[in-house]
Design an enzyme around this catalytic site. Structure first.
Site, mmCIF file in Angstrom:
data_model
loop_
_atom_site.group_PDB
_atom_site.id
_atom_site.type_symbol
_atom_site.label_atom_id
_atom_site.label_comp_id
_atom_site.label_asym_id
_atom_site.label_seq_id
_atom_site.Cartn_x
_atom_site.Cartn_y
_atom_site.Cartn_z
ATOM 1 N N ARG A 28 -25.492 50.246 84.590
ATOM 2 C CA ARG A 28 -25.623 49.555 83.301
ATOM 3 C C ARG A 28 -26.566 50.284 82.342
ATOM 4 O O ARG A 28 -27.281 49.649 81.563
ATOM 5 C CB ARG A 28 -26.117 48.110 83.477
ATOM 6 C CG ARG A 28 -25.093 47.174 84.075
ATOM 7 C CD ARG A 28 -25.432 45.721 83.744
ATOM 8 N NE ARG A 28 -24.870 44.856 84.775
ATOM 9 C CZ ARG A 28 -25.583 44.046 85.554
ATOM 10 N NH1 ARG A 28 -26.887 43.956 85.417
ATOM 11 N NH2 ARG A 28 -24.983 43.308 86.457
ATOM 12 N N ARG A 32 -27.581 46.003 77.116
ATOM 13 C CA ARG A 32 -28.307 45.125 76.190
ATOM 14 C C ARG A 32 -29.795 45.414 76.056
ATOM 15 O O ARG A 32 -30.442 44.928 75.158
ATOM 16 C CB ARG A 32 -28.125 43.667 76.616
ATOM 17 C CG ARG A 32 -26.709 43.164 76.424
ATOM 18 C CD ARG A 32 -26.531 41.751 76.948
ATOM 19 N NE ARG A 32 -26.559 41.700 78.413
ATOM 20 C CZ ARG A 32 -26.411 40.576 79.106
ATOM 21 N NH1 ARG A 32 -26.267 39.418 78.485
ATOM 22 N NH2 ARG A 32 -26.422 40.596 80.424
ATOM 23 N N ARG A 41 -22.832 46.385 69.335
ATOM 24 C CA ARG A 41 -22.113 45.190 69.787
ATOM 25 C C ARG A 41 -21.952 44.203 68.626
ATOM 26 O O ARG A 41 -20.912 43.568 68.476
ATOM 27 C CB ARG A 41 -22.826 44.523 70.956
ATOM 28 C CG ARG A 41 -22.122 43.225 71.339
ATOM 29 C CD ARG A 41 -22.527 42.614 72.638
ATOM 30 N NE ARG A 41 -21.958 41.276 72.738
ATOM 31 C CZ ARG A 41 -21.776 40.629 73.855
ATOM 32 N NH1 ARG A 41 -22.092 41.175 74.998
ATOM 33 N NH2 ARG A 41 -21.271 39.413 73.851
ATOM 34 N N ASP A 78 -15.703 47.136 81.643
ATOM 35 C CA ASP A 78 -16.079 45.999 82.481
ATOM 36 C C ASP A 78 -15.312 46.082 83.789
ATOM 37 O O ASP A 78 -14.202 46.623 83.827
ATOM 38 C CB ASP A 78 -15.764 44.673 81.773
ATOM 39 C CG ASP A 78 -16.411 43.510 82.510
ATOM 40 O OD1 ASP A 78 -17.632 43.320 82.352
ATOM 41 O OD2 ASP A 78 -15.708 42.824 83.277
ATOM 42 N N TYR A 154 -13.869 36.957 91.490
ATOM 43 C CA TYR A 154 -13.782 36.468 90.108
ATOM 44 C C TYR A 154 -12.437 35.787 89.841
ATOM 45 O O TYR A 154 -12.362 34.783 89.140
ATOM 46 C CB TYR A 154 -13.975 37.624 89.124
ATOM 47 C CG TYR A 154 -15.401 38.062 88.956
ATOM 48 C CD1 TYR A 154 -16.283 37.349 88.132
ATOM 49 C CD2 TYR A 154 -15.890 39.188 89.601
ATOM 50 C CE1 TYR A 154 -17.594 37.750 87.953
ATOM 51 C CE2 TYR A 154 -17.202 39.601 89.440
ATOM 52 C CZ TYR A 154 -18.052 38.882 88.613
ATOM 53 O OH TYR A 154 -19.360 39.285 88.447
#
Length: 363
Positions: A28, A32, A41, A78, A154
């Site tokens: 990652r 963020r 973003r 993703d 998921y």
């Protein structure tokens, strides 16, 4: 034609070839915690707006490389793009994580599943080609996917989970349905990673983020067996270049020997593993990647540097007494936290390079 690679340290470490220092990249690393990522973003309007736009995906993949002296870039995407392409309807609510409109919990839903047309994932392959071109040979590009088991979690849960109740219930009650989901996922993931390699990825990583939630015995049957299937199908060479394959199972240190035999070139470890003992156990089968606790990055830079040295000391000098070489890629034991101070990452990257060079000096 892509530019020749100027820094192949990461690829050499993956293949257990001599390196002047220990290469470093972070799970990652585009994310963020970087203010420049948050700005991009905001322009994209949403996470999927970012991930499905080739130019935005290229921009955010390169952002951490402008800031830090990293030895690899990883595709910005993703892990859930494959089930989304299967028609399950992926969305991201602000601050809530991924959600699927459809869950796969019964015979009818499993019967409707199929390996998606890879053309539905064209936006990913376009991004890979664009990033590779933009890197201009600076460092290698890593492609990736979620493992068949992690994707299945998921798909059955419909999103993230605290207790994995739905997916484990299905696994124990209807193992036949679970195996069917996993077989489809394994085929889809293998095709997906091969298409990323064809588009320009120079290494590929399988994230088995939820493998460690399984009981012993179940892990081997429902997670590792399908990761092994994927790794057996993924290209090991493209255009005359060797393509390393990395496998990371969060919570997988318990099964290190079995994971090391799954067909990957590199096994990723989380922070619960002792790197020196892991190195002794895997011998010359695989390189290792890891394994700093991401929360170390909340400590002051001096403490970060100290913990970096502890990880490198634990692995030791990669030069073996018999003249061989054991590969180590420095990384975190899981993804970097969104709250991480960016300047602390500078301390990490610089100390990995400085201290690993020191460790290679003859005594």
């Amino acid at each position: 034609m892509n530019a020749p690679l100027q820094n192949d340290t990461f690829l050499r470490a993956c293949l257990r070839q001599p390196t002047e220092y220990t290469p470093v990249w972070l799970m990652r690393q585009a994310g963020r915690y970087l203010p420049e990522y948050r700005e991009t973003r905001a322009k994209a309007g949403s996470f999927m707006g970012l991930a499905t736009n080739r130019d935005y995906a290229t921009e955010v993949t390169l952002q951490p490389l402008e800031r830090y002296d990293l030895d690899a870039a990883i595709l910005f995407s993703d892990i859930l793009t494959v089930p989304d392409a299967m028609g399950l309807g992926l969305s991201f609510a602000q601050g809530e994580g991924p959600k699927f409109a459809k869950q796969v919990r019964d015979e009818a839903a499993v019967a409707a599943l199929a390996v998606p047309d890879m053309d539905k994932l064209r936006y990913v392959f376009d991004a890979v080609s664009s990033i590779r071109k933009a890197l201009n040979g600076r460092v290698p590009l890593i492609g990736f996917s979620g493992s068949p088991w992690t994707l299945a979690c998921y798909m059955v849960e419909g999103g993230g989970s605290d207790d994995y109740r739905q997916v484990k219930s299905l696994m124990y009650a209807r193992p036949d349905l679970m195996h069917r989901i996993l077989a489809i996922n394994a085929e889809a993931v293998a095709q997906y990673l091969n298409a990323q390699i064809e588009a320009g990825a120079q290494a590929v990583m399988l994230f088995d983020s939820w493998g460690g939630v399984l009981a012993d015995g179940m892990f081997q049957q429902f997670s590792l067996a399908y990761s092994r299937q994927v790794l057996a199908r993924v290209k090991t060479e493209h255009e005359g270049q060797r393509i390393p394959r990395l496998l990371f199972t969060r919570g997988g240190a318990l099964w290190l020997d079995e994971i090391a035999d799954a067909g990957a070139d590199v096994v990723g470890l989380d922070w619960t593993a002792n790197l020196g003992r892991a190195r002794a156990r895997v011998g010359d089968r695989v390189a290792l990647q890891g394994n700093l606790d991401p929360n170390v990055l909340f400590a002051p830079p001096d403490a970060v540097r100290q913990q970096v040295r502890a990880v490198l000391d634990s692995f030791g000098n990669p030069h073996r007494a018999d003249g061989g070489w054991d590969g180590h890629v420095f990384n975190l034991g899981h993804g970097i936290s969104q709250f991480t101070p960016p300047e602390h990452v500078t301390a990490l990257v610089d100390e990995v390079h400085r201290y690993s060079r020191h460790l290679r000096q003859p005594v």
